[in-house]
Design an enzyme around this catalytic site. Sequence first.
Site, PDB file in Angstrom:
ATOM      1  CB  CYS A 100       2.300  -3.933   1.697  1.00  0.00           C
ATOM      2  SG  CYS A 100       2.322  -4.129   3.483  1.00  0.00           S
ATOM      3  CG  HIS A 258       6.172  -1.293   1.439  1.00  0.00           C
ATOM      4  ND1 HIS A 258       5.117  -0.537   1.005  1.00  0.00           N
ATOM      5  CD2 HIS A 258       5.779  -1.854   2.602  1.00  0.00           C
ATOM      6  CE1 HIS A 258       4.123  -0.629   1.867  1.00  0.00           C
ATOM      7  NE2 HIS A 258       4.495  -1.423   2.842  1.00  0.00           N
ATOM      8  CD  GLU A 260       6.131   0.491  -2.389  1.00  0.00           C
ATOM      9  OE1 GLU A 260       6.598  -0.639  -2.642  1.00  0.00           O
ATOM     10  OE2 GLU A 260       5.248   0.675  -1.547  1.00  0.00           O
TER      11      GLU A 260
HETATM   12  N1  GLN Z   1      -1.368  -3.646   7.536  1.00  0.00           N
HETATM   13  C1  GLN Z   1      -1.811  -2.902   6.407  1.00  0.00           C
HETATM   14  C2  GLN Z   1      -3.207  -3.333   5.974  1.00  0.00           C
HETATM   15  O1  GLN Z   1      -3.796  -4.141   6.571  1.00  0.00           O
HETATM   16  C3  GLN Z   1      -0.855  -3.029   5.238  1.00  0.00           C
HETATM   17  C4  GLN Z   1       0.407  -2.294   5.539  1.00  0.00           C
HETATM   18  C5  GLN Z   1       1.159  -1.787   4.367  1.00  0.00           C
HETATM   19  O2  GLN Z   1       0.680  -1.715   3.244  1.00  0.00           O
HETATM   20  N2  GLN Z   1       2.350  -1.342   4.640  1.00  0.00           N
HETATM   21  O3  GLN Z   1      -3.690  -2.819   5.014  1.00  0.00           O
END
Ligand code: GLN
Length: 285
Positions: A100, A258, A260
């Site tokens: 992410c 994610h 995790e």
């Molecule tokens: N939208 C977040 C960002 O720009 C990422 C979101 C996440 O890691 N769950 O960093």
Amino acid sequence: MASGGQKADVTVGVLALQGAFSEHVQLLRQAAQILDSKDAVKRHWAFLEVRTPAELASCDALIIPGGESTTMSLVAQRSQMLEPLRDFVKVLRKPTWGTCAGLILLAESANRTKQGGQELIGGLDVRVNRNHFGRQIESFQANLDLPFLKQADGKDFDTTQQPFRAIFIRAPIVEKLLPRVAGPQEGEAKVEGTVVAPSRPIDEQVAKSVKLGDVEVMGILPGRSAALKDDATKEKLDAEAGDIIAVRQANVFGTSFHPELTGDPRIHVWWLEQVRQWTEGAVHP
Ligand code: GLN
């Protein structure tokens, strides 16, 4: 730490500046046990929360967790970690997985980002679109079919054969695969609202064993067409192939979701096996 006080064969760090790092450490421990139960040769794994350049220097591989990429890059900058991270990923080319926000930081180009408000590490020749699915309340779960779990050198890491339940929270997607260039992605720097990572030449010694190929698409979130029961509409929408949510390029792996947070260790098991092979010099994809 490694069991029995022995020196670890492989040290895997989880960047612990912000975000969901402890969940990754837990799943890594679980994954190492699963891997060891499959292999005749046991390895001494060490898993480490990484906050300083010295801790990073002791790692053979690294996970960059989910969280908030802007905050994470700011904290990295303030704690003198940004340049060592760029060296780790792009000069030394050590195995690194970003989930992410981690995927955003590992992209060479990111969209929807304030100029000067976001520093990228880079390593993956892709452009990510941040917050692709909208805000926090638009977070969702989806069942993914991840073929790489079934194709790891004849080893099947997916004994359950179940789809992978993935959690997307303000997730990015890979919206463009970029050509591999030696310097920075200059074309991308001209795109409105996009930031690019500074270039870093690979270490000469490392370049002898690591081949930097193109980006591989490792997972797709099916488009709306796949979810529809109605065949007529489905046909019309079939052109909508879906969104790229997992990619790999040489030592760098990135996922939009994610793993995790689900407690499902399958991707961690697969990735640790990649790390093991990489550090033992067996494969450099
Ligand atoms: N939208 C977040 C960002 O720009 C990422 C979101 C996440 O890691 N769950 O960093």
